[in-house]
Write an enzyme that holds these catalytic residues in place. Sequence first.
Site, PDB file in Angstrom:
ATOM      1  N   GLY A  45     -55.811  29.666  43.139  1.00 28.33           N
ATOM      2  CA  GLY A  45     -55.565  28.300  42.708  1.00 28.33           C
ATOM      3  C   GLY A  45     -54.183  27.853  43.142  1.00 28.33           C
ATOM      4  O   GLY A  45     -53.280  28.671  43.315  1.00 28.33           O
ATOM      5  N   GLN A  50     -46.846  22.921  42.990  1.00 23.75           N
ATOM      6  CA  GLN A  50     -46.410  24.147  43.661  1.00 23.75           C
ATOM      7  C   GLN A  50     -46.084  23.922  45.134  1.00 23.75           C
ATOM      8  O   GLN A  50     -45.519  24.806  45.776  1.00 23.75           O
ATOM      9  CB  GLN A  50     -47.474  25.229  43.515  1.00 23.75           C
ATOM     10  N   CYS A 107     -48.885  34.184  39.544  1.00 20.46           N
ATOM     11  CA  CYS A 107     -48.643  32.799  39.964  1.00 20.46           C
ATOM     12  C   CYS A 107     -47.909  32.828  41.288  1.00 20.46           C
ATOM     13  O   CYS A 107     -46.934  33.575  41.442  1.00 20.46           O
ATOM     14  CB  CYS A 107     -47.819  32.075  38.902  1.00 20.46           C
ATOM     15  N   LEU A 108     -48.372  32.021  42.230  1.00 23.22           N
ATOM     16  CA  LEU A 108     -47.743  31.993  43.546  1.00 23.22           C
ATOM     17  C   LEU A 108     -46.298  31.515  43.488  1.00 23.22           C
ATOM     18  O   LEU A 108     -45.516  31.802  44.391  1.00 23.22           O
ATOM     19  CB  LEU A 108     -48.560  31.114  44.504  1.00 23.22           C
ATOM     20  N   HIS A 149     -54.805  27.679  33.975  1.00 23.19           N
ATOM     21  CA  HIS A 149     -53.500  27.976  34.580  1.00 23.19           C
ATOM     22  C   HIS A 149     -53.052  26.805  35.459  1.00 23.19           C
ATOM     23  O   HIS A 149     -51.914  26.333  35.346  1.00 23.19           O
ATOM     24  CB  HIS A 149     -53.619  29.273  35.404  1.00 23.19           C
ATOM     25  N   GLU A 150     -53.952  26.324  36.319  1.00 20.32           N
ATOM     26  CA  GLU A 150     -53.594  25.228  37.225  1.00 20.32           C
ATOM     27  C   GLU A 150     -53.401  23.913  36.476  1.00 20.32           C
ATOM     28  O   GLU A 150     -52.500  23.138  36.798  1.00 20.32           O
ATOM     29  CB  GLU A 150     -54.636  25.072  38.338  1.00 20.32           C
ATOM     30  N   HIS A 153     -49.985  23.702  35.211  1.00 24.18           N
ATOM     31  CA  HIS A 153     -49.042  23.263  36.251  1.00 24.18           C
ATOM     32  C   HIS A 153     -48.999  21.749  36.333  1.00 24.18           C
ATOM     33  O   HIS A 153     -47.927  21.158  36.496  1.00 24.18           O
ATOM     34  CB  HIS A 153     -49.456  23.803  37.623  1.00 24.18           C
TER      35      HIS A 153
END
Length: 188
Positions: A45, A50, A107-108, A149-150, A153
Site C-alpha cells: 500500500g 508518502q 511502513c515504507l 494503515h493507508e 496516512h
Amino acid sequence: MILPIVKYGHPALRKKGARIEQISPAIRKLIDDMFETMQAAQGVGLAAQQVGEALQLTVLDIRGVKDRPSSLEVQGAPADPHSLMPLVLINPQIKPFGDLETGPEGCLSFPEIYADITRPGSVEVIAQNTQGERFEFKAGGLLSRAIQHEYDHLQGILFIDRMSTKVRAEVQDEIETIQIATKAGLQR
C-alpha cells in the site's frame, strides 16, 4: 515513474489529505506513478502523503502476499480479494469493525521498522474508483489491515501512533534516526 518515498520527519506525512474533486490527467499519472513506486519498494500500500502529496488517495495491491490471507465481501456476497487488485481508493471513507486483532505492520516511510499493531479485524469501505464511480465493499485479514494503515496516512496518522507504549519504546532509536536523517535532508 518511480517517485521518492518521503520518510518520517517529512511534514507531508502529518497532513490530512485534501478531497479530490476531479480525476484529472495529473491525478491519473500520480496513480500510475504511485503503483510503480509501491511495486519497486515491494509494498502492499502507498498513500499520496508518502510521495509528498496531501490528497485523499491511496493505492493497494496484496497479490504478492501469500502467507497473510484476506477476505472480501461485495454486495453482501463473498468475493476473491484479488478481483479488486490493483486497488485505487479515492476519497475513501472507512468504518472498522469486528474483534481487535494484533498483527505485524511495516511502513515504507519507516524503512526496516516492523511492529505488532492492534486494529479491528474488518473494515467497510466506500470510495471512488479511477472513473469517479462510487463503490463499496467489506474486507478482512491483510486487506483490512492495509486499508486501515493507508487510511490513517490520509488523515496524517502514522503507524507509530498506533504502537503500544512498550513497542514504541523498543523502536524509538530507529524512529529518531530516520527523523534526524529526513530533517537533515530537508535542510539541504
